[in-house]
Design an enzyme around this catalytic site. Structure first.
Site, mmCIF file in Angstrom:
data_model
loop_
_atom_site.group_PDB
_atom_site.id
_atom_site.type_symbol
_atom_site.label_atom_id
_atom_site.label_comp_id
_atom_site.label_asym_id
_atom_site.label_seq_id
_atom_site.Cartn_x
_atom_site.Cartn_y
_atom_site.Cartn_z
ATOM 1 N N ARG A 27 -9.483 51.454 37.134
ATOM 2 C CA ARG A 27 -10.073 52.135 37.856
ATOM 3 C C ARG A 27 -10.057 53.627 37.628
ATOM 4 O O ARG A 27 -8.781 53.985 37.259
ATOM 5 C CB ARG A 27 -10.138 51.704 39.210
ATOM 6 C CG ARG A 27 -8.727 51.963 39.938
ATOM 7 C CD ARG A 27 -8.440 53.030 40.677
ATOM 8 N NE ARG A 27 -7.073 53.118 41.232
ATOM 9 C CZ ARG A 27 -6.351 54.212 40.719
ATOM 10 N NH1 ARG A 27 -6.688 54.787 39.784
ATOM 11 N NH2 ARG A 27 -5.071 54.281 40.878
ATOM 12 N N GLU B 125 -6.972 60.406 47.464
ATOM 13 C CA GLU B 125 -5.749 60.255 46.637
ATOM 14 C C GLU B 125 -4.620 60.295 47.607
ATOM 15 O O GLU B 125 -4.431 61.298 48.446
ATOM 16 C CB GLU B 125 -5.600 61.387 45.650
ATOM 17 C CG GLU B 125 -5.228 60.857 44.418
ATOM 18 C CD GLU B 125 -6.022 59.648 43.632
ATOM 19 O OE1 GLU B 125 -5.732 58.454 43.733
ATOM 20 O OE2 GLU B 125 -6.894 60.053 43.187
ATOM 21 N N ASP C 297 -4.645 55.799 50.875
ATOM 22 C CA ASP C 297 -4.768 54.517 51.102
ATOM 23 C C ASP C 297 -3.219 53.832 51.841
ATOM 24 O O ASP C 297 -3.631 53.025 52.826
ATOM 25 C CB ASP C 297 -5.052 53.484 49.797
ATOM 26 C CG ASP C 297 -3.808 53.613 48.849
ATOM 27 O OD1 ASP C 297 -2.981 54.422 48.874
ATOM 28 O OD2 ASP C 297 -3.937 52.872 47.826
ATOM 29 N N GLY D 176 -2.598 56.824 35.777
ATOM 30 C CA GLY D 176 -3.495 56.966 37.054
ATOM 31 C C GLY D 176 -4.605 56.037 37.098
ATOM 32 O O GLY D 176 -5.677 56.497 37.828
ATOM 33 N N SER E 172 -4.644 52.929 37.001
ATOM 34 C CA SER E 172 -4.090 51.727 37.453
ATOM 35 C C SER E 172 -4.120 50.650 36.557
ATOM 36 O O SER E 172 -4.513 49.363 36.851
ATOM 37 C CB SER E 172 -5.225 51.297 38.476
ATOM 38 O OG SER E 172 -4.662 50.374 39.399
ATOM 39 N N SER E 173 -3.402 50.675 35.281
ATOM 40 C CA SER E 173 -2.970 49.828 34.404
ATOM 41 C C SER E 173 -2.198 48.455 35.203
ATOM 42 O O SER E 173 -2.293 47.317 34.651
ATOM 43 C CB SER E 173 -2.359 50.082 33.334
ATOM 44 O OG SER E 173 -1.212 50.792 33.414
ATOM 45 N N ASP F 38 -5.958 49.920 44.467
ATOM 46 C CA ASP F 38 -5.972 49.370 42.970
ATOM 47 C C ASP F 38 -6.643 48.171 42.972
ATOM 48 O O ASP F 38 -7.563 47.757 42.242
ATOM 49 C CB ASP F 38 -4.857 49.838 42.181
ATOM 50 C CG ASP F 38 -4.555 51.260 42.258
ATOM 51 O OD1 ASP F 38 -5.224 52.052 42.795
ATOM 52 O OD2 ASP F 38 -3.363 51.612 42.125
ATOM 53 N N ASN G 249 5.476 56.715 34.834
ATOM 54 C CA ASN G 249 5.709 55.315 35.230
ATOM 55 C C ASN G 249 6.182 55.206 36.593
ATOM 56 O O ASN G 249 7.362 55.807 36.812
ATOM 57 C CB ASN G 249 6.299 54.325 34.356
ATOM 58 C CG ASN G 249 6.600 52.908 35.027
ATOM 59 O OD1 ASN G 249 7.722 52.342 34.986
ATOM 60 N ND2 ASN G 249 5.538 52.430 35.532
ATOM 61 N N LYS G 250 5.210 55.146 37.710
ATOM 62 C CA LYS G 250 5.782 55.269 38.996
ATOM 63 C C LYS G 250 6.802 54.604 39.368
ATOM 64 O O LYS G 250 7.548 55.042 40.316
ATOM 65 C CB LYS G 250 4.163 54.996 39.836
ATOM 66 C CG LYS G 250 3.566 56.410 40.161
ATOM 67 C CD LYS G 250 2.777 56.758 38.628
ATOM 68 C CE LYS G 250 1.603 55.850 38.495
ATOM 69 N NZ LYS G 250 0.854 56.407 37.584
HETATM 70 P P1 ADP Z 1 -0.860 53.278 36.159
HETATM 71 O O1 ADP Z 1 -1.039 54.592 36.758
HETATM 72 O O2 ADP Z 1 -1.377 53.202 34.719
HETATM 73 O O3 ADP Z 1 -0.963 51.991 37.143
HETATM 74 P P2 ADP Z 1 2.145 52.705 36.596
HETATM 75 O O4 ADP Z 1 3.187 53.661 36.564
HETATM 76 O O5 ADP Z 1 1.603 52.015 38.021
HETATM 77 O O6 ADP Z 1 1.010 53.263 35.860
HETATM 78 O O7 ADP Z 1 2.305 51.161 35.790
HETATM 79 C C1 ADP Z 1 2.129 51.132 34.293
HETATM 80 C C2 ADP Z 1 2.852 50.112 33.880
HETATM 81 O O8 ADP Z 1 2.160 48.759 33.651
HETATM 82 C C3 ADP Z 1 3.205 50.245 32.255
HETATM 83 O O9 ADP Z 1 4.577 51.163 32.260
HETATM 84 C C4 ADP Z 1 3.477 48.901 31.726
HETATM 85 O O10 ADP Z 1 4.706 48.287 32.180
HETATM 86 C C5 ADP Z 1 2.482 48.252 32.428
HETATM 87 N N1 ADP Z 1 1.338 47.991 31.497
HETATM 88 C C6 ADP Z 1 0.165 48.787 31.508
HETATM 89 N N2 ADP Z 1 -0.599 48.244 30.679
HETATM 90 C C7 ADP Z 1 -0.084 47.231 30.194
HETATM 91 C C8 ADP Z 1 -0.532 46.172 28.808
HETATM 92 N N3 ADP Z 1 -1.386 46.765 28.195
HETATM 93 N N4 ADP Z 1 0.535 45.175 28.350
HETATM 94 C C9 ADP Z 1 1.933 45.228 29.140
HETATM 95 N N5 ADP Z 1 2.309 46.108 30.145
HETATM 96 C C10 ADP Z 1 1.194 47.026 30.519
HETATM 97 P P1 NG1 Z 2 -1.830 54.537 40.300
HETATM 98 O O1 NG1 Z 2 -1.840 55.793 39.976
HETATM 99 O O2 NG1 Z 2 -2.426 53.397 39.818
HETATM 100 O O3 NG1 Z 2 -0.204 54.302 40.185
HETATM 101 C C1 NG1 Z 2 -1.089 54.663 42.949
HETATM 102 C C2 NG1 Z 2 -1.262 53.576 43.991
HETATM 103 C C3 NG1 Z 2 -2.394 53.706 44.899
HETATM 104 C C4 NG1 Z 2 -2.815 54.938 45.434
HETATM 105 C C5 NG1 Z 2 -2.573 55.981 44.239
HETATM 106 C C6 NG1 Z 2 -2.801 57.520 44.747
HETATM 107 C C7 NG1 Z 2 -0.147 51.323 43.756
HETATM 108 C C8 NG1 Z 2 -0.068 50.159 43.033
HETATM 109 N N1 NG1 Z 2 -0.902 52.262 43.425
HETATM 110 O O4 NG1 Z 2 -1.993 54.381 41.926
HETATM 111 O O5 NG1 Z 2 -2.176 52.554 46.072
HETATM 112 O O6 NG1 Z 2 -1.707 55.126 46.368
HETATM 113 O O7 NG1 Z 2 -1.474 55.764 43.524
HETATM 114 O O8 NG1 Z 2 -3.968 57.509 45.686
HETATM 115 O O9 NG1 Z 2 0.922 51.592 44.347
HETATM 116 MG MG MG Z 3 -0.220 51.792 39.047
#
Ligand code: ADP
Ligand code: NG1
Ligand code: MG
Length: 458
Positions: free
Chosen positions: A45, A51, A54, A147, A149-150, A194, A237-238
């Site tokens: 998304r 931002e 939530d 960011g 939301s993978s 997300d 990676n959060k």
């Molecule tokens: P985002 O902002 O994309 O949600 P996060 O920091 O919350 O980032 O988490 C991303 C993590 O999700 C990656 O470091 C990885 O571990 C996992 N991830 C994302 N895409 C894939 C994928 N295609 N295959 C395996 N793991 C994935």
């Molecule tokens: P991303 O950027 O996907 O890690 C995170 C939080 C959301 C929201 C946003 C900031 C998770 C799974 N996702 O998103 O809930 O707080 O940051 O608006 O914790």
């Molecule tokens: Mg995330």
């Protein structure tokens, strides 16, 4: 269990031209020697505005992207769980579905833990008795750690795979709430934006999502506008760091102190800023004023917080702080709470303007204010992201802001439809020139229509 509004089932055949689907089917066959029973598809998304609010109880305004996570699934007939990824950088995992532990994030965050979060969410809610093992194969094209939301697309896909394999019929809202809770096993204490958009999205509409109870309303982006997403080439990676949870901690502390200083005797239970506002029954603008009066200092030490609340440091830790933030020495409370209340105001103005269907310029201005607040008050931007946002504004975007959690990742920009391609070209000529020549920009700068929520392919 809900029976209405469950994720739709489509035929695999109707998506057979999609390269990502073909790659996951091929890898599944090569790994497990058969075709999968079904495939789940869950989108990433982009958040248009709202931002870091939530988890403070305020509404947000995201839309689903076309980019998505796929998981091909077949029950194993026993309790084994086998997991492979089309991308060889993500290593194989094997376990037992009755005994799944999401690893402690302080030991390093491995991708399979996001899958385990989703499975565990369903297993905990509906029990592991009779739960079936699965062969799983994952593919995805949501830019990771950026960011978009993978992470939640992966968690939600794993939960949907598990519920469908076990014939547990859940509504989209039930799945979203279950996944919001279970993604916290990864260590970040996020809100539910997300996971909500992952299930509730509808093509052609952004969504105004509110929480407690989870609700969503369609928001039409006014005609003639385009949404552009671009990557800053910084990533985070959060779950691997403590930045995200620090902000959660600061908002909780601001919340209880505002409540206590406002004379609310239930302050210890008021960890969420929106709940304080509700108890006080005042407007968001009043909350902004109250914040500057009641939280005058630029920083607060843990000792000062104990002194204000008249509780011990241990109690502060146990009651309000996520585990990985308990060694924090200084907290910024006024700045974070001010961002939250003002951003919540911007979300309702944005929704109103979209409903009226005009005021392109004002929509852009709200996005600009959002970014400036995230950069200066919330301090969750990144120099590369600020430079990208600046480049978009200079090259004719109506507005631009970081999207998702920040500290790198993507920007979302609003532009007129006719200017979208020109803006992309100008960003390539200005912002992206400093990148090594080998960087391929396809997939890193794109415009997007609001896409579909999660569905199943059989
Ligand atoms: P985002 O902002 O994309 O949600 P996060 O920091 O919350 O980032 O988490 C991303 C993590 O999700 C990656 O470091 C990885 O571990 C996992 N991830 C994302 N895409 C894939 C994928 N295609 N295959 C395996 N793991 C994935
Ligand atoms: P991303 O950027 O996907 O890690 C995170 C939080 C959301 C929201 C946003 C900031 C998770 C799974 N996702 O998103 O809930 O707080 O940051 O608006 O914790
Ligand atoms: Mg995330």
């Amino acid at each position: 269990m809900g029976s209405l509004n469950i994720p739709t089932v489509h035929s695999i055949e109707s998506f057979k031209n999609e390269p990502l689907l073909n790659s996951v089917l091929e890898k599944f066959k090569n790994t497990y020697g058969s075709t999968p029973n079904f495939v789940v598809r869950v989108p990433g998304r982009v958040n248009l505005i709202g931002e870091h609010i939530d988890y403070c109880g305020y509404s947000v305004l995201p839309m689903a992207l076309d980019q998505h996570i796929l998981i091909a699934v077949s029950p194993t007939g026993d309790t084994s769980l086998n997991l492979v990824n089309v991308n060889s950088k993500y290593s194989t995992f094997n376990g037992n579905i009755k005994n799944l532990n999401v690893d402690d994030p302080s030991l390093g965050v491995l991708w399979h833990n996001y899958v385990l979060c989703g499975i565990r969410g369903v297993a905990e809610t509906y029990g592991t008795k009779g739960i079936v093992g699965m062969n799983l194969c994952v593919a995805g094209n949501v830019l990771p750690n950026s960011g978009l939301s993978s992470s939640s697309a992966l968690v939600c896909a794993a939960a949907l795979a598990t519920s469908h394999a076990n014939q547990i019929s859940l509504s989209k809202e039930e799945l979203a709430s279950l996944c919001a809770k279970s993604e916290r096993y990864i260590g970040t204490e996020g809100g539910g934006m997300d996971q909500a958009i992952a299930f509730l999205a509808k093509p052609g509409c952004a969504k105004h999502i509110s929480f407690k109870p989870l609700r969503s309303a369609d928001v039409k982006i006014p005609a003639g506008l385009a949404i552009l997403v671009a990557h800053s080439f910084a990533e985070l990676n959060k779950a691997a760091g403590d930045q995200f949870n620090h902000r959660v901690a600061e908002c909780r502390l601001a919340s209880v102190i505002l409540a206590q200083k406002s004379g609310l005797t239930t302050w210890k239970n008021l960890l969420v800023l929106a709940d304080v506002q509700k108890e006080l029954n005042v407007s968001l603008s009043d909350m902004v004023l109250r914040t500057s009066e009641l939280l005058p200092k630029d920083t607060y030490s843990k000792e000062e917080i104990c002194e204000i609340l008249q509780i011990s440091s241990d109690e502060v830790d146990q009651c309000f702080l996520p585990e990985n933030t308990r060694n924090t020495k200084l907290f910024k409370l006024r700045q974070r709470a001010t961002h939250v209340f003002e951003e919540a105001l911007r979300v309702s103005k944005f929704q109103e303007l979209c409903t009226i269907g005009s005021s392109q310029k004002e929509l852009g201005e709200l996005m600009n204010q959002s970014h400036d607040s995230l950069r200066d008050l919330y301090e969750c931007s990144h120099p590369k992201l600020d430079a990208l946002v600046e480049a978009a504004r200079k090259n004719g975007a109506l507005g631009a802001r970081l999207t998702g959690a920040g500290w790198g990742g993507c920007m979302v920009a609003l532009t007129t439809a006719e200017h979208a391609d020109i803006l992309i070209a100008s960003l390539k000529e200005t912002f992206y020139t400093s990148l090594p020549a080998s960087e391929k920009l396809t997939g890193y700068v794109f415009h997007s229509q609001p896409g579909n929520g999660a569905f199943i392919l059989e």
